[in-house]
Design a protein around this motif. Structure first.
Motif, PDB file in Angstrom:
ATOM      1  N   GLY A  50       9.060  37.095 -61.692  1.00  0.00           N
ATOM      2  CA  GLY A  50       9.415  38.452 -62.109  1.00  0.00           C
ATOM      3  C   GLY A  50       8.206  39.350 -62.289  1.00  0.00           C
ATOM      4  N   GLY A  51       7.033  38.856 -61.927  1.00  0.00           N
ATOM      5  CA  GLY A  51       5.827  39.681 -62.010  1.00  0.00           C
ATOM      6  C   GLY A  51       5.498  40.066 -63.444  1.00  0.00           C
ATOM      7  N   ALA A  52       4.500  40.913 -63.575  1.00  0.00           N
ATOM      8  CA  ALA A  52       4.122  41.403 -64.904  1.00  0.00           C
ATOM      9  C   ALA A  52       5.249  42.265 -65.468  1.00  0.00           C
ATOM     10  N   PHE A  88       7.117  42.987 -69.380  1.00  0.00           N
ATOM     11  CA  PHE A  88       7.339  44.222 -70.150  1.00  0.00           C
ATOM     12  C   PHE A  88       8.626  44.092 -70.980  1.00  0.00           C
ATOM     13  N   TRP A 148       1.081  51.723 -66.443  1.00  0.00           N
ATOM     14  CA  TRP A 148       1.643  50.379 -66.701  1.00  0.00           C
ATOM     15  C   TRP A 148       1.956  50.213 -68.178  1.00  0.00           C
ATOM     16  N   THR A 152      -3.188  47.138 -72.527  1.00  0.00           N
ATOM     17  CA  THR A 152      -3.370  46.878 -71.095  1.00  0.00           C
ATOM     18  C   THR A 152      -4.882  46.810 -70.888  1.00  0.00           C
ATOM     19  N   ASN A 172      -6.898  46.419 -68.400  1.00  0.00           N
ATOM     20  CA  ASN A 172      -7.485  47.189 -67.287  1.00  0.00           C
ATOM     21  C   ASN A 172      -6.390  48.053 -66.674  1.00  0.00           C
ATOM     22  N   THR A 207      -5.120  49.817 -63.776  1.00  0.00           N
ATOM     23  CA  THR A 207      -5.297  49.712 -62.336  1.00  0.00           C
ATOM     24  C   THR A 207      -5.289  51.070 -61.639  1.00  0.00           C
ATOM     25  N   ASP A 249      -1.493  42.833 -71.431  1.00  0.00           N
ATOM     26  CA  ASP A 249      -1.241  42.828 -69.990  1.00  0.00           C
ATOM     27  C   ASP A 249      -2.621  42.827 -69.334  1.00  0.00           C
ATOM     28  N   SER A 290      -3.102  42.060 -66.105  1.00  0.00           N
ATOM     29  CA  SER A 290      -2.802  41.864 -64.680  1.00  0.00           C
ATOM     30  C   SER A 290      -3.976  42.173 -63.759  1.00  0.00           C
ATOM     31  N   SER A 291      -4.708  43.257 -64.049  1.00  0.00           N
ATOM     32  CA  SER A 291      -5.723  43.621 -63.052  1.00  0.00           C
ATOM     33  C   SER A 291      -7.154  43.261 -63.451  1.00  0.00           C
ATOM     34  N   GLN A 346      -1.203  38.995 -58.386  1.00  0.00           N
ATOM     35  CA  GLN A 346      -1.609  39.494 -57.067  1.00  0.00           C
ATOM     36  C   GLN A 346      -2.917  40.274 -56.977  1.00  0.00           C
ATOM     37  N   LYS A 347      -3.715  40.240 -58.047  1.00  0.00           N
ATOM     38  CA  LYS A 347      -5.009  40.933 -57.971  1.00  0.00           C
ATOM     39  C   LYS A 347      -6.150  39.920 -57.990  1.00  0.00           C
TER      40      LYS A 347
END
Ligand code: PMP
Length: 368
Positions: A75-77, A81, A103, A149, A151, A153, A174, A176-177, A197-198
């Protein structure tokens, strides 16, 4: 000789070449098993070894303490959420969010569907071009958690360090990046999540690192797939896990380790970012958009004097094998995403093209 070009995409993004080569082989026949990685049962011995090793390497890299679980979810980041407030925001409580970009905004939107949200700090008034200072942050009383968050993006800003937060409130991040682009002190967090995916692997997969005391907080009436306790109890294998993505993430972890770990990544990323920012600071043609003390080492956002020149820059760069430089559709301009696997040579090629473009188009810019 290579048939690959320089990829500055924000995500899905460049992956380490040795990992891609190994994955190519593993798709055909993983570890001499005679079966490809995508064809193995997620409950078989071969995959069991793969996921165990992926977790162990993940733990080794950041020295994750024993009272944290490592999960590989789907389900990704974006699903985090929702899962974060569904599990951690009880009805009468408030969750504090630090609003530093789109984000974070999306995370807030999902939390508001669940309960009360207080925006404790924000850089929205200056177009998210910076990270709020500690003085600008004001928390609610006894928040259920604080969400940040690390970073941003889209805007190319990054927290240098964690903000101070009210004692007793878990910090939820978060990442993610910028996950594993630099050392991270996991003990400062209650829960960390990162879409893969980063810096970490294929899209869809999300890495979650969760402290034991948080695992059981979610109401048991939540849908089963949305309860952290289920994924912890089942070691990420409640349902059929994204086996290939987990395999690749494990190989990325091993690659990071082989390159010297998180401190080495930080040094490399710092140096790549410096190459770009030094040039941007010296140029009177291009300009960086993030405030200097908030600049991201992962996503370098910049503008040219006009939108026409930006369009021309992106087109000509692509012809030179410099791909993915278009800024996010919400902000325009250019963005160079220079994650762990982006080699310094790609950044050097970009800067040398920027210099050339600046020389060739300075006159056009002066006329505007
Ligand atoms: N958070 C951040 C900081 C991101 O950059 C992104 C994706 N670019 C997301 C969350 C959403 O991730 P996903 O698409 O994997 O849900």
């Amino acid at each position: 000789m290579t048939d690959r070009i320089h990829n500055f995409s924000a995500g899905p993004a460049v992956l380490p070449e040795p990992v891609l080569r190994k994955a190519q082989e593993a798709i055909w026949n993983v570890d001499g098993s005679g079966i490809g990685i995508m064809e193995h049962s997620h409950r078989g011995k071969v995959f069991d070894r793969i996921i165990t090793e992926a977790e162990q390497t993940c733990r080794d890299l950041a020295g994750i303490p024993d009272n944290y679980r490592v999960l590989f979810l789907q389900g990704g980041a974006s699903l985090q959420f929702s899962m974060v407030p569904m599990n951690l925001l009880p009805p009468q409580s408030t969750a504090d969010y630090l609003l530093t970009g789109v984000w974070a905004q999306k995370a807030i939107k999902e939390a508001k569907l669940v309960g009360k949200v207080h925006v404790a700090g924000s850089s929205e008034s200056t177009g998210f071009d910076r990270i709020p200072t500690q003085d600008e942050i004001s928390y609610s009383t006894g928040p259920a958690y604080v969400h940040m968050t690390t970073n941003n993006t889209i805007y190319g800003t990054q927290w240098r360090t964690e903000p101070s937060i009210p004692s007793g409130a878990p910090l939820i991040a978060d990442t993610s990046s910028d996950m594993y682009s630099r050392p991270i002190d996991v003990r400062k967090y209650g829960l960390i999540y990162a879409g893969a995916q980063k810096n970490l692997g294929p899209s869809g997969l999300v890495l979650v690192i969760i402290r034991d005391d948080i695992v059981e907080q979610g109401p048991k009436i939540l849908p089963t797939m949305l309860q952290y306790r289920i994924h912890v109890a089942e070691k990420s294998l409640y349902n059929t896990a994204p086996t290939f993505a987990i395999y690749v993430m494990g190989e990325v972890f091993k690659w990071i380790k082989s390159r010297g770990g998180l401190a080495a990544m930080a040094e490399l990323n710092e140096s790549k970012a410096r190459t770009l920012y030094d040039y941007l600071d010296a140029s009177d043609f291009f300009r960086g958009t993030a405030q200097a003390d908030s600049r991201s080492r992962m996503n370098v956002c910049f503008r040219a004097p006009t939108e026409d020149l930006e369009e021309k820059f992106i087109k000509e760069a692509a012809k030179r094998g410099l791909d993915g430089l278009k800024g996010h559709r919400l902000v325009g301009g250019m963005r160079a995403s220079i994650y762990n696997a982006c080699p310094p040579a790609a950044v050097e090629a970009l800067v040398s093209f920027m210099k050339e473009f600046e020389r060739a188009n300075r006159a056009a810019a002066a006329r505007t």
